[in-house]
Design an enzyme around this catalytic site. Structure first.
Site, mmCIF file in Angstrom:
data_model
loop_
_atom_site.group_PDB
_atom_site.id
_atom_site.type_symbol
_atom_site.label_atom_id
_atom_site.label_comp_id
_atom_site.label_asym_id
_atom_site.label_seq_id
_atom_site.Cartn_x
_atom_site.Cartn_y
_atom_site.Cartn_z
ATOM 1 N N LYS A 266 47.181 48.825 39.355
ATOM 2 C CA LYS A 266 46.584 47.427 39.571
ATOM 3 C C LYS A 266 47.877 46.437 39.956
ATOM 4 O O LYS A 266 48.928 46.479 39.416
ATOM 5 C CB LYS A 266 46.018 46.806 38.254
ATOM 6 C CG LYS A 266 44.967 45.697 38.789
ATOM 7 C CD LYS A 266 43.710 46.200 39.249
ATOM 8 C CE LYS A 266 42.569 45.272 39.628
ATOM 9 N NZ LYS A 266 41.184 45.733 39.770
ATOM 10 N N ASP B 174 40.324 42.560 44.885
ATOM 11 C CA ASP B 174 39.965 42.289 43.632
ATOM 12 C C ASP B 174 39.527 40.935 43.522
ATOM 13 O O ASP B 174 39.346 40.084 44.836
ATOM 14 C CB ASP B 174 40.938 42.819 42.345
ATOM 15 C CG ASP B 174 39.985 42.564 41.131
ATOM 16 O OD1 ASP B 174 39.381 43.561 40.784
ATOM 17 O OD2 ASP B 174 40.358 41.646 40.324
HETATM 18 P P1 NDP Z 1 35.632 37.501 43.872
HETATM 19 O O1 NDP Z 1 37.020 37.019 43.940
HETATM 20 O O2 NDP Z 1 34.683 37.920 45.188
HETATM 21 O O3 NDP Z 1 34.465 36.669 43.078
HETATM 22 C C1 NDP Z 1 34.997 36.429 41.698
HETATM 23 C C2 NDP Z 1 33.736 35.424 41.072
HETATM 24 O O4 NDP Z 1 33.984 35.374 39.660
HETATM 25 C C3 NDP Z 1 33.518 34.236 41.704
HETATM 26 O O5 NDP Z 1 32.315 33.791 41.760
HETATM 27 C C4 NDP Z 1 34.418 33.281 40.694
HETATM 28 O O6 NDP Z 1 34.152 32.061 40.704
HETATM 29 C C5 NDP Z 1 33.996 34.090 39.474
HETATM 30 N N1 NDP Z 1 35.404 33.995 38.449
HETATM 31 C C6 NDP Z 1 36.337 34.438 38.663
HETATM 32 N N2 NDP Z 1 37.234 34.301 37.469
HETATM 33 C C7 NDP Z 1 36.548 33.518 36.792
HETATM 34 C C8 NDP Z 1 36.572 32.967 35.270
HETATM 35 N N3 NDP Z 1 37.867 33.025 34.794
HETATM 36 N N4 NDP Z 1 35.580 32.270 34.795
HETATM 37 C C9 NDP Z 1 34.283 32.054 35.537
HETATM 38 N N5 NDP Z 1 34.171 32.728 36.542
HETATM 39 C C10 NDP Z 1 35.021 33.239 37.194
HETATM 40 O O7 NDP Z 1 35.898 38.826 42.935
HETATM 41 P P2 NDP Z 1 35.196 40.192 42.908
HETATM 42 O O8 NDP Z 1 33.555 39.695 43.169
HETATM 43 O O9 NDP Z 1 35.539 41.067 43.606
HETATM 44 O O10 NDP Z 1 35.501 40.857 41.250
HETATM 45 C C11 NDP Z 1 34.471 40.414 40.152
HETATM 46 C C12 NDP Z 1 34.798 41.170 39.169
HETATM 47 O O11 NDP Z 1 34.385 42.716 39.677
HETATM 48 C C13 NDP Z 1 36.090 41.356 38.606
HETATM 49 O O12 NDP Z 1 36.173 41.489 37.196
HETATM 50 C C14 NDP Z 1 36.838 42.681 39.308
HETATM 51 O O13 NDP Z 1 37.916 42.966 38.586
HETATM 52 C C15 NDP Z 1 35.573 43.279 39.301
HETATM 53 N N6 NDP Z 1 35.411 44.435 40.229
HETATM 54 C C16 NDP Z 1 35.666 44.269 41.702
HETATM 55 C C17 NDP Z 1 35.651 45.313 42.767
HETATM 56 C C18 NDP Z 1 35.787 44.931 44.056
HETATM 57 O O14 NDP Z 1 35.418 46.119 44.645
HETATM 58 N N7 NDP Z 1 35.765 43.801 44.372
HETATM 59 C C19 NDP Z 1 35.617 46.759 42.030
HETATM 60 C C20 NDP Z 1 35.231 46.683 40.499
HETATM 61 C C21 NDP Z 1 35.369 45.742 39.785
HETATM 62 P P3 NDP Z 1 35.419 31.154 41.443
HETATM 63 O O15 NDP Z 1 35.231 31.062 42.814
HETATM 64 O O16 NDP Z 1 34.908 29.615 40.810
HETATM 65 O O17 NDP Z 1 36.795 31.512 40.887
HETATM 66 O O1 2IT Z 2 38.592 47.145 39.855
HETATM 67 C C1 2IT Z 2 38.422 47.867 40.819
HETATM 68 O O2 2IT Z 2 37.956 49.083 40.738
HETATM 69 C C2 2IT Z 2 38.489 47.415 42.253
HETATM 70 N N1 2IT Z 2 39.150 46.037 42.367
HETATM 71 C C3 2IT Z 2 38.522 48.027 43.422
HETATM 72 C C4 2IT Z 2 39.862 49.033 43.491
HETATM 73 C C5 2IT Z 2 39.730 49.865 44.696
HETATM 74 O O3 2IT Z 2 41.099 50.340 44.953
HETATM 75 O O4 2IT Z 2 39.043 49.701 45.687
#
Ligand code: NDP
Ligand code: 2IT
Length: 449
Positions: free
Chosen positions: A122, A162
């Site tokens: 990561k 992420d």
């Molecule tokens: P994005 O940046 O696309 O969206 C994140 C969302 O979560 C936004 O709405 C953001 O609001 C909100 N957010 C982030 N930090 C905080 C906080 N501290 N408090 C409240 N709201 C918060 O990210 P993703 O959708 O990609 O990721 C969301 C979650 O999913 C994370 O935990 C990530 O690690 C996990 N994840 C993502 C994957 C991926 O493929 N993208 C894969 C597996 C897990 P704001 O815009 O106001 O910051």
């Molecule tokens: O938390 C996760 O699994 C991710 N942000 C996606 C990682 C990846 O390599 O696609």
């Protein structure tokens, strides 16, 4: 406290998210170590909790007013026993070494569960993308990659997105990598379709989390049809979780960002979701603007240091936390149970505190931890790597089918491992044990390295 936990907390006392993630795994795998003395003999816990390598670097960049800023860049290469390091990059002001290590640690087990050959890593930066222009984002990404490029590669370490890193950032990062290395390779996943990306990768985490929920419901002979759902976040994972729930006949009542959340009693339908996607992905606006467009929806602003999150205090059947770590505390878990929620599928990484997890397990909810439920994202990243290696693109149905098969397989793997260790239906124990055994066996095969 176990000896290993004590030595980890003494060595790195401030890394509380890392301690939380490690503590859960150590507690889950104790019966495995009891059954396998050779694991203890080989000190597998001490080895699996220490990153193989941590890269920490300066990221200087200039804003549009020609002011110079310095951020910190990270890449934690946690474990490469079963494949090249693989895991996303996070750009968020909260990023520090402890958060990077927790995410890299979770990624090791998650990636093992996908059945694909990927180790865990990561990275990211404490850079805040909010309010930055496209040019500022480009300059930051270029500076970040100007150091990171020497540590990664398609067979070494393959980053992805992420929080705060989506298609735009992956484009800028890839462009700089290509320029510096003078080679066009699958060094990042989440690329755009016309230059090496995979169909379904943007959708994969959200869709996968819903596919996992469907599998859990099927065990109880239920479906998502007609079920009311609370979803948090409004980014990549939340959007595609919502899309799939709608497609399968469920009703999504909430979405959020770090400023607050919206509650729409009528449900967020496809048309409303399309407008959220425009708002979030193109205009880069706030979720509060949804309530301006759809006045029947109620917007509630987030409190600075809340005791509980009111988003989780609505009557519903299912919850899909899809924003960030520790967004469900003990009180939130109690509220979810009180309001009739019977299923929690974690799109985010470690969104529930340890106390919240205990409540879900105690009340026998269908509870899927992030490392199982959100593995669809990295799984399709693995499929993107496979397509890049073959230099061809699979059609949408093929990738989506493979994603479904992988989520079904992770679900079964978790249930089987939980059953084998006398904890039927406990997806936490199942995910931790199955991921752990696969990685540890590979480590032992490869000797003390
Ligand atoms: P994005 O940046 O696309 O969206 C994140 C969302 O979560 C936004 O709405 C953001 O609001 C909100 N957010 C982030 N930090 C905080 C906080 N501290 N408090 C409240 N709201 C918060 O990210 P993703 O959708 O990609 O990721 C969301 C979650 O999913 C994370 O935990 C990530 O690690 C996990 N994840 C993502 C994957 C991926 O493929 N993208 C894969 C597996 C897990 P704001 O815009 O106001 O910051
Ligand atoms: O938390 C996760 O699994 C991710 N942000 C996606 C990682 C990846 O390599 O696609």
């Amino acid at each position: 406290m176990t000896d290993i936990m004590q030595s980890i907390t003494e060595r790195d006392p401030v890394e509380k998210e890392f301690h939380q993630a490690v503590d859960e795994v150590i507690n889950s795998v104790k019966p495995v170590l009891d059954r396998h003395p050779e694991y203890r003999q080989a000190a597998v816990l001490a080895r699996i909790t220490e990153p193989e390598r941590v890269i920490l670097f300066r990221v200087p960049w200039m804003d549009d007013e020609e002011q110079v800023h310095v951020n910190r860049g990270f890449r934690v290469e946690m474990n490469s026993a079963i494949g090249p390091y693989k895991g996303g990059l996070r750009f968020h002001p909260s990023v520090n070494l402890g958060i990077m290590k927790f995410l890299a640690f979770e990624q090791v087990f998650k990636n093992a569960l996908t059945t694909l050959a990927m180790g865990g890593g990561k990275g990211g930066s404490d850079f805040n993308p909010k309010g930055k222009s496209d040019s500022e984002m480009m300059r930051f990404c270029q500076s970040f990659m100007a150091e990171l490029y020497r540590h990664i590669g398609p067979n070494t370490d393959v980053p992805a997105g992420d929080i705060g890193v989506g298609a735009r950032e992956i484009g800028f990062l890839f462009g700089m990598y290509k320029k510096l290395k003078n080679e066009f390779t699958g060094v990042l996943t989440g690329k755009s379709l016309n230059w090496g990306g995979s169909l379904i990768r943007p959708e994969a985490t959200g869709y996968g989390s819903v596919y996992f929920a469907v599998e859990m419901l099927a065990v109880k002979r239920q479906t998502l049809k007609g079920k009311t759902c609370l979803v948090s976040g409004s980014g990549n994972v939340a959007q595609y979780t919502t899309e799939k729930i709608i497609e399968l006949g469920g009703k999504v009542l909430t979405l959020s960002d770090s400023s607050g959340y919206i509650y729409d009693e009528e449900g967020i339908d496809s048309e409303k979701l399309a407008s959220i996607q425009k708002l979030k992905n193109i205009q880069r606006g706030r979720i509060s603007e949804y309530a301006d467009e759809y006045p029947n929806a109620v917007y509630t602003e987030a409190e600075p240091s809340p005791d509980y999150n009111p988003l989780w205090n609505h009557k519903a059947d299912c919850a899909f936390p899809s924003a960030t770590e520790n967004e469900i505390n003990k009180k939130d878990a109690q509220n979810l149970v009180k309001n009739g929620v019977k299923l929690v599928s974690e799109g985010a990484n470690m969104p529930s505190t340890a106390e919240a997890v205990d409540i879900f397990l105690d009340k026998k909810l269908l509870y899927a931890p992030g490392k199982a439920a959100n593995a669809g994202g990295v799984a399709v990243s693995g499929l993107e790597m496979a397509q890049n290696s073959m230099r061809l693109n699979w059609p949408m149905e093929e990738v989506d089918n493979r994603l479904k098969i992988i989520m079904r397989s992770i679900h079964k793997t978790c249930l089987d491992a939980a059953e084998e260790y006398g904890q039927p239906g406990n997806y936490v124990i199942g995910a931790n044990i199955a991921g752990f055994v696969k990685v540890v066996n590979a480590m032992l095969d490869q000797g003390l390295v």
